[in-house]
Scaffold this motif. Sequence first.
Motif, PDB file in Angstrom:
ATOM      1  N   MET A   1       0.840  -1.189   0.000  1.00 57.70           N
ATOM      2  CA  MET A   1       0.000   0.000   0.000  1.00 57.70           C
ATOM      3  C   MET A   1       0.882   1.248   0.000  1.00 57.70           C
ATOM      4  SD  MET A   1      -3.066   1.013   2.662  1.00 57.70           S
ATOM      5  CE  MET A   1      -4.537   0.375   1.910  1.00 57.70           C
ATOM      6  N   SER A   2       0.333   2.368  -0.468  1.00 59.70           N
ATOM      7  CA  SER A   2       1.091   3.613  -0.562  1.00 59.70           C
ATOM      8  C   SER A   2       1.651   4.036   0.779  1.00 59.70           C
ATOM      9  CB  SER A   2       0.195   4.721  -1.122  1.00 59.70           C
ATOM     10  OG  SER A   2      -0.268   4.381  -2.409  1.00 59.70           O
ATOM     11  N   SER A   3       0.911   3.786   1.852  1.00 55.47           N
ATOM     12  CA  SER A   3       1.367   4.201   3.175  1.00 55.47           C
ATOM     13  C   SER A   3       2.644   3.472   3.577  1.00 55.47           C
ATOM     14  CB  SER A   3       0.274   3.945   4.220  1.00 55.47           C
ATOM     15  OG  SER A   3      -0.061   2.570   4.267  1.00 55.47           O
ATOM     16  N   ARG A   4       2.798   2.231   3.119  1.00 51.02           N
ATOM     17  CA  ARG A   4       3.996   1.466   3.451  1.00 51.02           C
ATOM     18  C   ARG A   4       5.223   2.091   2.788  1.00 51.02           C
ATOM     19  NH1 ARG A   4       3.300  -4.431   1.783  1.00 51.02           N
ATOM     20  NH2 ARG A   4       1.540  -4.149   3.206  1.00 51.02           N
ATOM     21  N   ARG A   5       5.076   2.467   1.523  1.00 49.90           N
ATOM     22  CA  ARG A   5       6.204   3.089   0.825  1.00 49.90           C
ATOM     23  C   ARG A   5       6.511   4.471   1.404  1.00 49.90           C
ATOM     24  NH1 ARG A   5       5.702   1.510  -5.588  1.00 49.90           N
ATOM     25  NH2 ARG A   5       5.595  -0.756  -5.274  1.00 49.90           N
ATOM     26  N   PHE A  24      -0.043  15.431   3.544  1.00 46.32           N
ATOM     27  CA  PHE A  24      -1.201  16.115   2.963  1.00 46.32           C
ATOM     28  C   PHE A  24      -1.640  15.467   1.646  1.00 46.32           C
ATOM     29  CE2 PHE A  24       0.809  19.383   5.610  1.00 46.32           C
ATOM     30  CZ  PHE A  24      -0.273  19.810   6.355  1.00 46.32           C
ATOM     31  N   CYS A  25      -0.711  14.773   0.997  1.00 42.64           N
ATOM     32  CA  CYS A  25      -1.023  14.136  -0.287  1.00 42.64           C
ATOM     33  C   CYS A  25      -1.601  12.734  -0.118  1.00 42.64           C
ATOM     34  CB  CYS A  25       0.236  14.046  -1.149  1.00 42.64           C
ATOM     35  SG  CYS A  25       0.999  15.633  -1.523  1.00 42.64           S
ATOM     36  N   LEU A  26      -1.200  12.057   0.955  1.00 45.73           N
ATOM     37  CA  LEU A  26      -1.590  10.659   1.135  1.00 45.73           C
ATOM     38  C   LEU A  26      -3.105  10.425   1.119  1.00 45.73           C
ATOM     39  CD1 LEU A  26       0.837   8.947   3.677  1.00 45.73           C
ATOM     40  CD2 LEU A  26       0.284   8.242   1.345  1.00 45.73           C
ATOM     41  N   PRO A  27      -3.910  11.238   1.804  1.00 46.79           N
ATOM     42  CA  PRO A  27      -5.356  10.973   1.783  1.00 46.79           C
ATOM     43  C   PRO A  27      -5.933  10.900   0.373  1.00 46.79           C
ATOM     44  CG  PRO A  27      -4.850  12.526   3.525  1.00 46.79           C
ATOM     45  CD  PRO A  27      -3.582  12.335   2.740  1.00 46.79           C
ATOM     46  N   LYS A  28      -5.469  11.781  -0.523  1.00 49.18           N
ATOM     47  CA  LYS A  28      -5.966  11.747  -1.902  1.00 49.18           C
ATOM     48  C   LYS A  28      -5.435  10.525  -2.644  1.00 49.18           C
ATOM     49  CE  LYS A  28      -6.655  16.722  -2.450  1.00 49.18           C
ATOM     50  NZ  LYS A  28      -6.309  17.931  -3.251  1.00 49.18           N
ATOM     51  N   LEU A  29      -4.186  10.159  -2.368  1.00 51.44           N
ATOM     52  CA  LEU A  29      -3.610   8.983  -3.026  1.00 51.44           C
ATOM     53  C   LEU A  29      -4.283   7.697  -2.550  1.00 51.44           C
ATOM     54  CD1 LEU A  29       0.190   9.906  -2.824  1.00 51.44           C
ATOM     55  CD2 LEU A  29      -1.251   9.934  -4.863  1.00 51.44           C
ATOM     56  N   LEU A  30      -4.637   7.668  -1.273  1.00 53.15           N
ATOM     57  CA  LEU A  30      -5.233   6.464  -0.695  1.00 53.15           C
ATOM     58  C   LEU A  30      -6.715   6.331  -1.020  1.00 53.15           C
ATOM     59  CD1 LEU A  30      -3.570   6.542   2.844  1.00 53.15           C
ATOM     60  CD2 LEU A  30      -2.998   5.017   0.951  1.00 53.15           C
ATOM     61  N   ASN A  31      -7.343   7.427  -1.368  1.00 53.38           N
ATOM     62  CA  ASN A  31      -8.791   7.428  -1.585  1.00 53.38           C
ATOM     63  C   ASN A  31      -9.263   6.327  -2.534  1.00 53.38           C
ATOM     64  OD1 ASN A  31     -11.306   8.278  -3.135  1.00 53.38           O
ATOM     65  ND2 ASN A  31     -11.369   9.699  -1.428  1.00 53.38           N
ATOM     66  N   PRO A  32      -8.733   6.233  -3.761  1.00 51.87           N
ATOM     67  CA  PRO A  32      -9.223   5.182  -4.673  1.00 51.87           C
ATOM     68  C   PRO A  32      -8.901   3.777  -4.183  1.00 51.87           C
ATOM     69  CG  PRO A  32      -7.310   6.301  -5.605  1.00 51.87           C
ATOM     70  CD  PRO A  32      -7.719   7.088  -4.410  1.00 51.87           C
ATOM     71  N   LEU A  33      -7.773   3.608  -3.499  1.00 49.79           N
ATOM     72  CA  LEU A  33      -7.412   2.280  -2.993  1.00 49.79           C
ATOM     73  C   LEU A  33      -8.381   1.839  -1.896  1.00 49.79           C
ATOM     74  CD1 LEU A  33      -3.530   2.747  -2.757  1.00 49.79           C
ATOM     75  CD2 LEU A  33      -4.827   1.650  -4.592  1.00 49.79           C
ATOM     76  N   ILE A  34      -8.708   2.762  -1.010  1.00 52.41           N
ATOM     77  CA  ILE A  34      -9.640   2.433   0.071  1.00 52.41           C
ATOM     78  C   ILE A  34     -11.035   2.185  -0.478  1.00 52.41           C
ATOM     79  CG2 ILE A  34     -10.736   3.326   2.169  1.00 52.41           C
ATOM     80  CD1 ILE A  34      -8.137   4.843   2.726  1.00 52.41           C
ATOM     81  N   ARG A  35     -11.415   2.953  -1.482  1.00 51.04           N
ATOM     82  CA  ARG A  35     -12.742   2.762  -2.083  1.00 51.04           C
ATOM     83  C   ARG A  35     -12.876   1.363  -2.680  1.00 51.04           C
ATOM     84  NH1 ARG A  35     -15.784   7.389  -3.301  1.00 51.04           N
ATOM     85  NH2 ARG A  35     -16.521   6.451  -5.239  1.00 51.04           N
ATOM     86  N   VAL A  36     -11.781   0.842  -3.218  1.00 50.05           N
ATOM     87  CA  VAL A  36     -11.803  -0.531  -3.740  1.00 50.05           C
ATOM     88  C   VAL A  36     -12.043  -1.516  -2.598  1.00 50.05           C
ATOM     89  CG1 VAL A  36     -10.403  -2.350  -4.786  1.00 50.05           C
ATOM     90  CG2 VAL A  36     -10.364  -0.034  -5.735  1.00 50.05           C
ATOM     91  N   HIS A  37     -11.376  -1.285  -1.467  1.00 52.79           N
ATOM     92  CA  HIS A  37     -11.560  -2.156  -0.302  1.00 52.79           C
ATOM     93  C   HIS A  37     -12.995  -2.101   0.216  1.00 52.79           C
ATOM     94  CE1 HIS A  37      -7.512  -3.663   0.827  1.00 52.79           C
ATOM     95  NE2 HIS A  37      -7.076  -2.600   0.169  1.00 52.79           N
ATOM     96  N   ARG A  84      -7.971  12.586   8.093  1.00 50.03           N
ATOM     97  CA  ARG A  84      -8.296  13.138   6.771  1.00 50.03           C
ATOM     98  C   ARG A  84      -8.875  12.067   5.847  1.00 50.03           C
ATOM     99  NH1 ARG A  84      -6.339  18.234   5.682  1.00 50.03           N
ATOM    100  NH2 ARG A  84      -4.897  19.098   7.232  1.00 50.03           N
ATOM    101  N   VAL A  85      -8.374  10.844   5.972  1.00 48.22           N
ATOM    102  CA  VAL A  85      -8.923   9.744   5.172  1.00 48.22           C
ATOM    103  C   VAL A  85     -10.384   9.503   5.553  1.00 48.22           C
ATOM    104  CG1 VAL A  85      -8.846   7.237   4.855  1.00 48.22           C
ATOM    105  CG2 VAL A  85      -6.749   8.587   4.677  1.00 48.22           C
ATOM    106  N   ILE A  86     -10.655   9.514   6.849  1.00 47.13           N
ATOM    107  CA  ILE A  86     -12.032   9.311   7.309  1.00 47.13           C
ATOM    108  C   ILE A  86     -12.938  10.415   6.777  1.00 47.13           C
ATOM    109  CG2 ILE A  86     -13.508   9.322   9.363  1.00 47.13           C
ATOM    110  CD1 ILE A  86     -11.268   7.876  10.837  1.00 47.13           C
ATOM    111  N   GLU A  87     -12.436  11.650   6.807  1.00 44.18           N
ATOM    112  CA  GLU A  87     -13.250  12.782   6.357  1.00 44.18           C
ATOM    113  C   GLU A  87     -13.472  12.783   4.848  1.00 44.18           C
ATOM    114  OE1 GLU A  87     -10.791  15.799   7.868  1.00 44.18           O
ATOM    115  OE2 GLU A  87     -11.214  15.291   9.951  1.00 44.18           O
ATOM    116  N   LYS A  88     -12.423  12.465   4.102  1.00 43.29           N
ATOM    117  CA  LYS A  88     -12.505  12.593   2.644  1.00 43.29           C
ATOM    118  C   LYS A  88     -13.037  11.339   1.958  1.00 43.29           C
ATOM    119  CE  LYS A  88      -8.774  15.998   2.305  1.00 43.29           C
ATOM    120  NZ  LYS A  88      -9.661  17.075   1.814  1.00 43.29           N
ATOM    121  N   THR A  89     -12.972  10.193   2.630  1.00 42.66           N
ATOM    122  CA  THR A  89     -13.376   8.942   1.988  1.00 42.66           C
ATOM    123  C   THR A  89     -14.534   8.257   2.711  1.00 42.66           C
ATOM    124  OG1 THR A  89     -11.090   8.616   1.243  1.00 42.66           O
ATOM    125  CG2 THR A  89     -12.561   6.708   1.160  1.00 42.66           C
TER     126      THR A  89
END
Length: 312
Positions: A1-5, A24-37, A84-89
């Motif tokens: 996952m992006s967070s690991r890198r 600040f960039c991670l929440p947007k990068l993680l958004n599509p990955l989390i949505r898949v989950h 931020r992930v919770i808020e945005k996704t």
Amino acid sequence: MSSRRAKEWKEKFPDSYCDAYISFCLPKLLNPLIRVHLISWNPLENFTELEEMPWFRAIEEFSDAENVSESKRDDDHDDEVLPRVIEKTILPKITAFVKSVWDPLSTSQTKNLVQLCNNIFVKQTLSKNESSRAREDLMNTVVLRMKKSVEEDVFIPLYPKSTVEDKSSLRSKFQERRFWSAVKLLSNVVLWDGIVQEDKVRDLGLSKLLNRYLLLNILNTPPGPDNIQKCKKVVACLPERWFQDLRGGSTLPELLNFSQHLLQCAHALHKDNHSDETKEILLLLVKIGALHIVEDFIEEHKLEHLKAMTGK
């Protein structure tokens, strides 16, 4: 996952990592990955703690202050990634479920949704910049959905008393089903107390649902076991904390008409020498904080043995 890198980058090149504002960039990068989950996730049908989800644990581990580099800088904002992930996704996804899927008449769906929202708002520290907007959008959608249900799903027909005296008649059965369906909605609306603003819950549950629909049916039910049962269920739906700080011995303004009905029932039952039923009604008045009404009734009918129920 992006967070690991990102974690590896931070451990090896902390200054470069912070200068790139990765947190600040991670929440947007993680958004599509989390949505898949979350494709198969339905918070209304099967309640699952967010903490149990793999993506949550991965981000939590990444954000954990104990696991970050000792050279943490003052401008390190990794602890804000999860909020931020919770808020945005997560909150927008829940809002979509509320708007398009949630049935306020379903107690199981409502309990799951309330538990999820309560856990998020209590356990997770949402970032100050975004939480108010994300949470406000969700709460506004919840209120609008419940309001729509009250306006469109509640229908309690009023028939002449002569046509519903026979409890086995189709009209009587239909009227009772519609009444208890509305009571169920009242119970579900009140479940949001403590999450949705109290004035909005009271407006939906008491002003709109109780006074506009339920009370009309209760007023047309003769004093007796059926009427008492309906009144008991209504009172049982109401949070006790609404009545803890009342002053002056009066109930909530939205319950004045209901309390007057209870008083009339108490007079009718006492007149017919139904002492136990009269006491039940008085106890309901005590529960909703209408102490003056109870005290005046006890004094009027010289029922000194019931004074203890008012706490005096």
